[in-house]
Design a protein around this motif. Structure first.
Motif, PDB file in Angstrom:
ATOM      1  N   GLU A   7       0.839  -1.194   0.000  1.00 28.09           N
ATOM      2  CA  GLU A   7       0.000   0.000   0.000  1.00 28.09           C
ATOM      3  C   GLU A   7       0.875   1.245   0.000  1.00 28.09           C
ATOM      4  N   ILE A   8       0.670   2.099  -1.000  1.00 25.89           N
ATOM      5  CA  ILE A   8       1.411   3.350  -1.106  1.00 25.89           C
ATOM      6  C   ILE A   8       0.503   4.495  -0.655  1.00 25.89           C
ATOM      7  N   THR A   9       1.023   5.335   0.250  1.00 29.73           N
ATOM      8  CA  THR A   9       0.240   6.451   0.780  1.00 29.73           C
ATOM      9  C   THR A   9       1.062   7.723   0.747  1.00 29.73           C
ATOM     10  N   VAL A  69       3.098  -2.992   4.217  1.00 29.03           N
ATOM     11  CA  VAL A  69       2.645  -4.361   3.944  1.00 29.03           C
ATOM     12  C   VAL A  69       2.021  -4.903   5.225  1.00 29.03           C
ATOM     13  N   ASP A  70       0.764  -5.295   5.160  1.00 25.22           N
ATOM     14  CA  ASP A  70       0.050  -5.808   6.337  1.00 25.22           C
ATOM     15  C   ASP A  70       0.180  -4.858   7.527  1.00 25.22           C
ATOM     16  N   ILE A  74       7.345  -0.526   5.362  1.00 23.79           N
ATOM     17  CA  ILE A  74       8.570  -1.150   4.858  1.00 23.79           C
ATOM     18  C   ILE A  74       9.463  -0.156   4.128  1.00 23.79           C
ATOM     19  N   ALA A  75       8.922   1.015   3.783  1.00 22.27           N
ATOM     20  CA  ALA A  75       9.712   2.000   3.051  1.00 22.27           C
ATOM     21  C   ALA A  75       9.053   3.363   3.166  1.00 22.27           C
ATOM     22  N   THR A 133      12.622  -4.266  -2.873  1.00 22.12           N
ATOM     23  CA  THR A 133      11.161  -4.161  -2.956  1.00 22.12           C
ATOM     24  C   THR A 133      10.681  -2.779  -2.545  1.00 22.12           C
ATOM     25  N   GLY A 134      11.248  -2.264  -1.473  1.00 20.36           N
ATOM     26  CA  GLY A 134      10.830  -0.968  -0.972  1.00 20.36           C
ATOM     27  C   GLY A 134      11.150   0.161  -1.920  1.00 20.36           C
TER      28      GLY A 134
END
Length: 394
Positions: A7-9, A69-70, A74-75, A133-134
């Motif tokens: 999820e990107i916010t 993630v969940d 993560i980034a 990934t991040g």
């Protein structure tokens, strides 16, 4: 990593972001000591925001991006919507003019950066184990934000070389710039550093130090709780003078230094020249894990060579005494070469929505990189070190 969705916010401020989650991405190494650099820590970016140095009316509108993630961050990236190109130190004014002369709208643009801070460091902040990934998620997310909002471009400035190479693989344009850094070659003291220089440069530095230290007062170095509000009052006067002359308007507000007193004082080294009980000049450095970052200088009295002493030689003294590997002396300044600071490459990444403009910039960057590579090679050959020492470094 599995196929769990990321999820990107985009956030309009840090207050909506968990500080521990941000720092777990920005400075996970700080769990056992000082962060590599303080500039992407929650406390530094929050000081900029809380002090009004960024935000409404500054041309730096926060749009921090996080990837989760969940429910676990993560980034993250310090992303800003920019209404101008000030305070970046990697200049794109010519690009802006060309874009607008062709009928486009260059601003606002998106900038992944630490405002007003030309210091190399990670810009794509990832929790350990999520590096690839991040970064990929942050790049895709930021590009999507730009495309969805018909924003001309996205830039990530003063990123690490590793990030630049990874970004290039993702299709971003890689730009190379230049700064001057001092490198600690295991010197026992300042005289050990001087011994590595040519005779003429060694004598010149000794002469400059003697001249500066004879200004009629004392030079003191303060960090942590040693820095008091009256020291910030003095430094604010210096900063205003320098800001007015260099940029027209100082980038940081007075309130930033109050915030710094509360949350950043252990990250800073303030060097002051004191005469008759008052500060007449000063240099502010930020302390990283193995690097000292020279940031601001100013004065209310002019004294010969005092700038060199406070900004360059005192920084070298501190780095040697504390076993630090390097001093980054900020943007520009070939005069640093004669004082032991050698040219190094800096890196940035760029994305443009318009394919034709992207191709034109790519062509420009290829030519610019060749010129900068050549300039670094030539300047290094003219460095102050004895030839045998230069050969040992290469």
């Amino acid at each position: 990593m599995d196929d769990t969705p990321i999820e990107i916010t985009a956030h309009p401020g840090l207050s909506g972001i968990d500080p521990a989650g941000w720092d777990a991405c920005a400075c996970p190494e700080a769990a056992d000591g000082r962060p590599v650099d303080p500039f992407t820590t929650y406390r530094f970016l929050k000081a900029l925001e809380d002090s009004g140095s960024v935000g409404t009316g500054t041309g730096w509108q926060p749009r921090y991006v996080t990837a989760t993630v969940d429910g676990q961050m993560i980034a993250a990236a310090p992303l800003y919507a920019k209404g101008h190109s000030q305070g970046e130190y990697i200049f794109d004014h010519n690009w802006a003019h060309a874009y607008e002369n062709a009928g486009g709208r260059y601003y606002p643009k998106l900038q992944i950066a630490v405002p007003f801070t030309p210091a190399t460091g990670r810009r794509f902040l990832t929790r350990p184990g999520y590096e690839a990934t991040g970064m990929s998620a942050l790049v895709q997310g930021a590009v999507q934000i730009a495309a969805d909002n018909e924003i001309s471009s996205l830039h990530a400035t003063f990123c690490t070389e590793a990030e630049a190479l990874a970004g290039k693989e993702m299709g971003l344009l890689h730009r190379v710039g230049q700064q001057f850094h001092w490198v600690n070659d295991g010197y026992a003291d300042f005289d050990g550093f001087l011994a590595s220089l040519s005779s003429r440069k060694r004598k010149n530095i000794r002469k400059e130090r003697t001249t500066a230290q004879g200004f009629g007062g004392d030079i003191i170095s303060l960090t942590g709780s040693q820095i008091q509000p009256e020291h910030w009052d003095a430094f604010w006067r210096f900063y205003q003078d320098t800001g007015n002359r260099k940029w027209g308007t100082p980038y940081l507000t007075r309130q930033f230094f109050d915030c710094a007193q509360e949350t950043l004082r252990d990250d800073m080294l303030l060097v002051l020249a004191m005469r008759d009980g008052r500060a007449v000049a000063g240099a502010l450095n930020f302390i990283g894990r193995d690097t000292l970052y020279g940031r601001y200088w100013g004065c209310t009295e002019h004294h010969a060579c005092l700038h060199f002493e406070l900004c360059y030689y005192q920084a070298i003294d501190y780095a040697i005494a504390h076993g630090m590997k390097r001093v980054e002396a900020g943007a520009q300044g070939e005069h640093k070469l004669a004082r032991g600071y050698l040219p190094v490459a800096t890196h940035s990444l760029h994305w443009f929505g318009d394919p034709g403009f992207r191709d034109a910039v790519a062509h420009y960057l290829r030519a610019e990189r060749e010129a900068i590579d050549h300039e670094i090679e030539v300047l290094t050959s003219y460095g102050p070190f004895r030839k045998i020492h230069q050969e040992e470094q290469q």
